[in-house]
Structure formats: C-alpha cells, structure tokens
Write a protein that holds these residues in place. Sequence first.
Motif, PDB file in Angstrom:
ATOM      1  N   GLU A  84      48.762  20.473  21.172  1.00 48.84           N
ATOM      2  CA  GLU A  84      49.261  21.839  20.969  1.00 48.84           C
ATOM      3  C   GLU A  84      50.791  21.886  20.889  1.00 48.84           C
ATOM      4  N   THR A  85      51.432  20.709  20.916  1.00 50.17           N
ATOM      5  CA  THR A  85      52.895  20.662  21.003  1.00 50.17           C
ATOM      6  C   THR A  85      53.460  19.820  19.865  1.00 50.17           C
ATOM      7  N   LYS A  86      54.138  20.445  18.925  1.00 52.40           N
ATOM      8  CA  LYS A  86      54.748  19.716  17.815  1.00 52.40           C
ATOM      9  C   LYS A  86      56.078  19.095  18.266  1.00 52.40           C
ATOM     10  N   SER A  89      59.212  21.219  18.160  1.00 50.52           N
ATOM     11  CA  SER A  89      59.365  22.273  19.157  1.00 50.52           C
ATOM     12  C   SER A  89      59.964  21.739  20.446  1.00 50.52           C
ATOM     13  N   GLY A 152      52.722  27.560  23.687  1.00 51.83           N
ATOM     14  CA  GLY A 152      53.720  27.714  22.633  1.00 51.83           C
ATOM     15  C   GLY A 152      54.967  28.445  23.069  1.00 51.83           C
ATOM     16  N   THR A 154      58.542  29.348  24.710  1.00 52.20           N
ATOM     17  CA  THR A 154      59.755  28.525  24.831  1.00 52.20           C
ATOM     18  C   THR A 154      59.849  27.872  26.197  1.00 52.20           C
ATOM     19  N   SER A 156      57.479  27.129  28.201  1.00 55.95           N
ATOM     20  CA  SER A 156      56.443  26.099  28.314  1.00 55.95           C
ATOM     21  C   SER A 156      56.893  24.810  27.647  1.00 55.95           C
ATOM     22  N   ARG A 157      57.531  24.922  26.492  1.00 55.91           N
ATOM     23  CA  ARG A 157      58.019  23.733  25.794  1.00 55.91           C
ATOM     24  C   ARG A 157      59.120  23.040  26.607  1.00 55.91           C
ATOM     25  N   GLU A 267      46.563  20.267  13.223  1.00 54.95           N
ATOM     26  CA  GLU A 267      46.744  21.702  13.451  1.00 54.95           C
ATOM     27  C   GLU A 267      45.593  22.535  12.898  1.00 54.95           C
ATOM     28  N   ALA A 396      54.500  32.441  21.601  1.00 58.72           N
ATOM     29  CA  ALA A 396      55.509  31.616  20.924  1.00 58.72           C
ATOM     30  C   ALA A 396      56.780  32.391  20.819  1.00 58.72           C
TER      31      ALA A 396
END
Length: 397
Positions: A84-86, A89, A152, A154, A156-157, A267, A396
Amino acid sequence: MAADTAVSAAEHAQHLLLGLFLIFAAAKVMAEVFERLRQPAVIGEILAGVLIGPYVLGWVEPSEITHTLSEIGVILLLFSVGLETKPASIIKVGKTATIVAVLGVVLPFAAGWGLMELYGATNIEGMFVGTAMVATSVGITARVLGGMGMLGATSSRIILGAAVIDDILGLLVLAVVASMAAGSTDFVKIGTTAGLSLGFVAVVALLLAPMLTRHVPRLGAGVRISHAAFAASIVLCLGLAAAASYIGVAAIIGAFLAGMAIAEVSEDNHELHSQIRGVTEFMVPFFLVGIGMQLNLTIFNDMNVVWMAVWVTLIAVVTKVVGCGLGAWSLGLRGAAQVGVGMVPRGEVGIVVAQIGLGMGVISESLFGVVLFMAIATTLIAPPFLRPLFARTGAAD
C-alpha cells in the motif's frame, strides 16, 4: 520402538493442532469483543495471548513453532503494508522521517539510560534498557492504520519511513552496546553493518522498485502456473526478508521493502491484494498472540519491580511522543501527535533486545521482565489513541 515413536509423533501433532486452534480462535474472539467496544482489534489479540498463555490460563505454551509462525505473521503483515506504500510517497517525506527517527532514538536512549542510573543499575544494564526503548514495532501501528484505511495519510508515510530508519539506527546502537558488554567495540564491524543496511534499503527502493515496475507486467504472458502474481510476490517477500536478515537488518524491513517495490505494479491487481489479505489475516494473529504469551505476570509480586516497570513504560511513551512529535512538528499539532503516538509501540523489537541482554548475562531476570512489560504495555497503549487521532484525517491528505 517404532510404534512408540509413531504414537509420540501423533500426540505431538495433536498438541500442535490444538494449540494453533486455541491461538487463532482466542485471537478472533477477543478481536470481535474489542471491535464491539470500539477499540482496535489488535489489543484484543494481544490480550488473548496473555490470557491463554502460560502465566494465566496455561492453555498454550510458547514454542519454537509458535515463534516461527509469529515471525512469518509479522513478515506478511509488513509486506502487505508495503503493497500500500509507493516508494515515491516515502521519498517525499524522507527528510521529515529522518528527523523523526533520529529524535526518536536519541531521546528514549538517553532517558532510559538515565533512569537506570537513578535506580543504581550498572552502566551496561542502563544502556541495554535504553536500547530496548529505542526500538519501534511498526507492525502494530501498521495493523491499526491499515484497518482504518489510513496508510496513505502523510503522517502514516512518515511513520513508515521513520520506522525503516529507526530500525537501522537501533541496530547500530545495539551493535555498539553489545560490543561494549562483550568487553570491546568493533568499529569496523559496526561501520560495515551500517553501510550494508543503508545500501540494502537504497538498492531496493531506488533500483529494484523501478526495475520491477518496468519489467514485471511483461512476465505474465509466458507463465503457466495459476496465481503467478501471488507466487512471485511471496517469493520476493521471503527473499528480501531473508536478505535483510543476513545483512543484519530486521527481516520485517526486507518484507516491507519487497511490498513497496511492487506497489506500483500491483496497484490495480485486486485479486493479488485479496490473496495477500487472506494469508495475512490467517498468520498475523500468531504474531500478536505470541507477544501476549511472553508477559510473565509473576514478576509483579515485587513492588519495586512494579514501580520500575511503570516508570520505564511512562518514559518510553513520553520520549517517543515528544521526540518523534517534535520531528514532525511541520505537520501541525495533530499531525505531530499522530506520528509521536504511532512510533510508541516497541513490540517484538524491544523484546529481542532484552533477550540479547539476558542471553549475554548483562541484565537480570527482573530487569528483563521490566523491559518485557514495557514492550507489551507500549504496544497496548498506542492503538486506542491512534484511532481518535486519525478519525478525521483524509486517507491521503
């Protein structure tokens, strides 16, 4: 003799199956109870381990098999989070994540060491407790945020990026402290470990991920096995987890990077995500229940140990919230609080540090119990605060 061996093997299989049944069933029953109480299911699953473990009901004893299933569970959990994390990002928040990670290492280590000095512990004991307080178990936070659909966001990233950096920094701190406990400090080995760790993360994030994005879509045409995408994903997950472990980084970081490496490719592959989710839902309870089963409640017969455990836990929470929150201050008060609380759980990482100290004979059984309590308590404390903090945040933002 052969007949006796066969009977023994059959009894072992029966005990194993009964144990697996009790672990999974208890985890899901407690998860349902806590969901109905509007609390994160992860708390119920950890408490299920406390209840059925050897120190309360005694239904299940931790074993090599339950430990192995726990390891596989957290590896798959972090792999699914990576999906779930690109990479882009994470790179976008890299500067903030680095500041969060550094402050989240320095402050807890210094405070833990200082507290042990006040209690009259030895220098090495203080450093081991400080090192255990440095760790962050992103698996717990990821489980909560994933369940809320907030991976998604911010903040969290930043938590995920900081956790990767945090693991590398924690590894280096542990290497230094373990070397000092052994009577010498091997700076060459520490430098080599640091270089390999940083190189591994850089290669996966900057080289492997773009390569997979370009070439993986072309591979499907020539493959005849069923569910080829799922099989290839698991191979990559286990491969990078093993590679990370050999290099000296936690296997869960390799699994997370494996998921992140194919995030772009997968994705739109809803079938792959569904298959990964199914396997994860089966395996993760073994990880969470395994944490709970390790809490030895008998250490709290001594009130001095109780108070030490309370103070260590309190400082472990405050230093992560303050240190990591300050690092994310650019997000505003709410965002800083989200990051600070998200970095609080120590989970299995803190437990591993304590086990190393105990194995080297540099910390006592009671101090090991204190660190174990802190690791589990911080794991239980964070989730109830994460839900309201993220309740009104966009997925997100």
